[in-house]
Design a protein around this motif. Structure first.
Motif, short mmCIF file in Angstrom:
data_model
loop_
_atom_site.label_atom_id
_atom_site.label_comp_id
_atom_site.label_asym_id
_atom_site.label_seq_id
_atom_site.Cartn_x
_atom_site.Cartn_y
_atom_site.Cartn_z
N PHE A 33 0.86 -1.18 0.00
CA PHE A 33 0.00 0.00 0.00
C PHE A 33 0.89 1.22 0.00
CE2 PHE A 33 0.37 -1.45 4.39
CZ PHE A 33 0.70 -0.31 5.10
N MET A 34 0.31 2.35 -0.43
CA MET A 34 1.04 3.61 -0.45
C MET A 34 0.27 4.64 0.37
SD MET A 34 2.60 3.98 -4.26
CE MET A 34 1.27 3.28 -5.21
N VAL A 35 1.02 5.43 1.11
CA VAL A 35 0.45 6.49 1.93
C VAL A 35 0.92 7.82 1.33
CG1 VAL A 35 0.32 7.47 4.25
CG2 VAL A 35 0.56 4.98 3.96
N PHE A 36 0.00 8.73 1.06
CA PHE A 36 0.37 10.02 0.47
C PHE A 36 -0.68 11.06 0.82
CE2 PHE A 36 -1.91 7.45 -2.58
CZ PHE A 36 -2.85 8.30 -3.13
N ASP A 37 -0.39 12.30 0.51
CA ASP A 37 -1.26 13.44 0.84
C ASP A 37 -1.57 13.52 2.33
OD1 ASP A 37 -1.33 14.21 -1.80
OD2 ASP A 37 -3.28 13.28 -2.23
N VAL A 38 -0.57 13.21 3.15
CA VAL A 38 -0.74 13.26 4.60
C VAL A 38 -0.38 14.66 5.09
CG1 VAL A 38 0.03 12.33 6.83
CG2 VAL A 38 -0.15 10.82 4.83
N PRO A 39 -1.28 15.35 5.77
CA PRO A 39 -0.90 16.65 6.35
C PRO A 39 0.27 16.46 7.31
CG PRO A 39 -3.28 16.33 6.43
CD PRO A 39 -2.68 15.01 6.02
N SER A 40 1.25 17.35 7.27
CA SER A 40 2.47 17.16 8.04
C SER A 40 2.23 17.06 9.54
CB SER A 40 3.47 18.28 7.75
OG SER A 40 2.95 19.52 8.19
N LYS A 41 1.12 17.58 10.03
CA LYS A 41 0.83 17.53 11.46
C LYS A 41 0.29 16.16 11.89
CE LYS A 41 -3.85 19.50 11.05
NZ LYS A 41 -4.30 18.43 10.26
N ASP A 42 -0.14 15.35 10.95
CA ASP A 42 -0.77 14.07 11.28
C ASP A 42 0.26 12.97 11.51
OD1 ASP A 42 -3.26 15.17 11.20
OD2 ASP A 42 -3.79 14.38 9.23
N VAL A 43 -0.11 12.04 12.38
CA VAL A 43 0.71 10.87 12.68
C VAL A 43 -0.03 9.65 12.17
CG1 VAL A 43 1.75 9.49 14.51
CG2 VAL A 43 1.69 11.98 14.72
N ARG A 44 0.67 8.78 11.47
CA ARG A 44 0.09 7.55 10.94
C ARG A 44 0.70 6.37 11.68
NH1 ARG A 44 -3.65 7.64 6.59
NH2 ARG A 44 -2.98 5.49 6.59
N GLY A 45 0.14 5.22 11.49
CA GLY A 45 0.66 4.03 12.14
C GLY A 45 0.14 3.93 13.56
N GLU A 46 1.02 4.13 14.51
CA GLU A 46 0.71 4.04 15.94
C GLU A 46 0.07 2.69 16.27
OE1 GLU A 46 0.19 8.24 17.86
OE2 GLU A 46 -1.39 7.95 16.35
N HIS A 47 0.72 1.63 15.78
CA HIS A 47 0.28 0.27 16.09
C HIS A 47 1.42 -0.70 15.83
CE1 HIS A 47 -0.64 0.63 11.73
NE2 HIS A 47 -0.18 -0.61 11.71
N ALA A 48 1.20 -1.93 16.23
CA ALA A 48 2.13 -3.04 15.93
C ALA A 48 1.30 -4.16 15.31
CB ALA A 48 2.81 -3.52 17.20
N HIS A 49 2.00 -5.12 14.74
CA HIS A 49 1.35 -6.31 14.18
C HIS A 49 1.87 -7.53 14.92
CE1 HIS A 49 -0.51 -4.39 10.69
NE2 HIS A 49 0.57 -3.62 10.65
N LYS A 50 0.98 -8.47 15.18
CA LYS A 50 1.37 -9.71 15.85
C LYS A 50 2.24 -10.58 14.95
CE LYS A 50 -2.98 -9.62 18.34
NZ LYS A 50 -4.34 -10.17 18.33
N VAL A 51 1.87 -10.71 13.67
CA VAL A 51 2.63 -11.59 12.77
C VAL A 51 3.10 -10.89 11.48
CG1 VAL A 51 1.56 -13.71 13.61
CG2 VAL A 51 0.55 -12.51 11.67
N CYS A 52 2.46 -9.84 11.08
CA CYS A 52 2.79 -9.19 9.80
C CYS A 52 4.11 -8.42 9.90
CB CYS A 52 1.66 -8.24 9.39
SG CYS A 52 1.87 -7.54 7.74
#
Length: 134
Positions: A33-52
């Motif tokens: 997947f691709m992430v784009f057009d994110v406002p610079s003030k925003d935070v993405r992710g903030e998670h972990a994956h059990k197996v991925c």
């Protein structure tokens, strides 16, 4: 987590970077997947994956990544298509400070599964402690 410099081949026609599967990308991706057009003030992710597992490349612009395995926390700057960041399973990750032109490409080892996500940091640390106790 591991920061990698991808090989680059340059000539008068331009530059090309390549990653082999497996190789530079240490798993066989099942999705991207691709992430784009994110406002610079925003935070993405903030998670972990059990197996991925994930492999991140900022193919345009820049973004910062904080990666945390429950013991060590590191910050990385992805600002060139030849820089890749490998995030093994059970790595808490947050992406932020996206440049306006940033395009973050993410390869994932597994198809999307909502049950694979750990979205609470305290719960993540508890799971890390449980794994360490084994």
């Amino acid at each position: 987590m591991r920061f990698l410099e991808m090989p680059v081949f340059e000539d008068l026609r331009g530059a090309l970077t390549v990653g082999h599967l497996p190789g530079e990308v240490p798993f066989q991706p099942n999705r991207y997947f691709m992430v784009f057009d994110v406002p610079s003030k925003d935070v993405r992710g903030e998670h972990a994956h059990k197996v991925c597992e994930q492999f991140l490349i900022c193919v345009h612009g820049s973004a910062r990544v904080v990666a945390d395995d429950g013991h060590d926390r590191q910050e990385f700057i992805l600002n060139h298509p030849r820089k890749g960041l490998y995030l093994p399973a059970m790595t808490w990750a947050s992406q932020y400070a996206y440049s306006p032109d940033a395009v973050l490409l993410v390869f994932a080892s597994h198809a999307y599964d909502a049950d694979d996500y750990i979205r609470d940091y305290a719960a993540f640390l508890t799971l890390v402690d449980q794994q360490d106790a084994r």
